[in-house]
Design an enzyme around this catalytic site. Sequence first.
Site, PDB file in Angstrom:
ATOM      1  N   ASP A   1      -8.395  -3.499  -7.660  1.00 38.80           N
ATOM      2  CA  ASP A   1      -8.432  -2.046  -6.544  1.00 38.80           C
ATOM      3  C   ASP A   1      -8.768  -1.047  -6.670  1.00 38.80           C
ATOM      4  OD1 ASP A   1      -6.588  -0.195  -4.948  1.00 38.80           O
ATOM      5  OD2 ASP A   1      -5.117  -1.173  -5.080  1.00 38.80           O
TER       6      ASP A   1
ATOM      7  N   CYS B   1       1.177  -1.426   0.135  1.00 39.28           N
ATOM      8  CA  CYS B   1       0.099  -0.002  -0.205  1.00 39.28           C
ATOM      9  C   CYS B   1       0.948   0.934   0.035  1.00 39.28           C
ATOM     10  CB  CYS B   1      -0.904  -0.447   1.127  1.00 39.28           C
ATOM     11  SG  CYS B   1      -2.129   1.393   1.318  1.00 39.28           S
TER      12      CYS B   1
ATOM     13  N   HIS C   1      -7.606  -4.435  -3.375  1.00 37.69           N
ATOM     14  CA  HIS C   1      -6.215  -3.708  -2.682  1.00 37.69           C
ATOM     15  C   HIS C   1      -5.805  -4.847  -1.439  1.00 37.69           C
ATOM     16  CE1 HIS C   1      -3.312  -0.475  -1.601  1.00 37.69           C
ATOM     17  NE2 HIS C   1      -4.238  -0.397  -0.427  1.00 37.69           N
TER      18      HIS C   1
END
Length: 287
Positions: free
Chosen positions: A222, A166, A255
Amino acid sequence: MLKEEVDSLAPGRDFSRRGFVQTTVGSGFAAAVLPVAAQTITTDTTGLEAGSVTIPVGDFKMPAYRAQPAGKKNLPVILVASEIFGVHEHIADVCRRLAKQGYLAIAPDLFVRQGNAAAYTEIPKLIAEVVSKASDAQVNGDLDATVAWAAANGGDTTRLGITGFCWGGRTTWSYIAHNPKVTAGVAWYGPVARSYFAGDKSVVDRAASIKAPVLGLYGAADTGIPVETLTQLEAALKAAGNTKSEFVVYPDTPHAFYADYRPSYRKAAADDGWARALAWFKKNGVA
């Protein structure tokens, strides 16, 4: 911070209640990610030297979590850059997983100057008050100090890798742009077309400075990282002469698919990504 990214970070979460507050780097889970999912992976410390350490950054003392094979020296080094939630138990476990593979793995608390990321229950507030205040200049300096610490504590930094998730995925790209001595990197679902700190360049904007081979691991579903931005970065890297970097985009994958402590975890993609990451480091001289 885009609403789509907030939703992708923790879909369906109610951030109104308080949860666990981390007291030691690498211990417990961040409040914003509770409750922890049943499939959470825990790696033991058998055969390892693992725990919190302190890294000097000038006059500042930065906490970090370090894991390495016990009694071994001249180990290849992998820096581990955390998600926006800081160095909590999952990031510490990633360090232990890497240590079991023969690495000195170290995750510095890159948000410690801004506050305790693990204590926040609201992601937008965490972004505004902590994450957005950590500049690339500060983070890169902290990582430089971490490399120096590793070199003085059993690491062979001529074999230097970095991986991150991330925010830490973006940090992986940006640190490689900053430090030409990094051997290779693996970036897990890090944004490439925007920054967090006002004024910092995006990864795409810094593509010409990224010389080391980087493996980018992303999910096609994502919502915070459009696939077209990855295509844009890939083209920019190739135009700058970096033809060794590669991207893997997993279909129908969200994600944080490697985050086994969260509902976003996708075991097939996570296992494949981990195997690719280990092979990537070995293939590119971090072994």
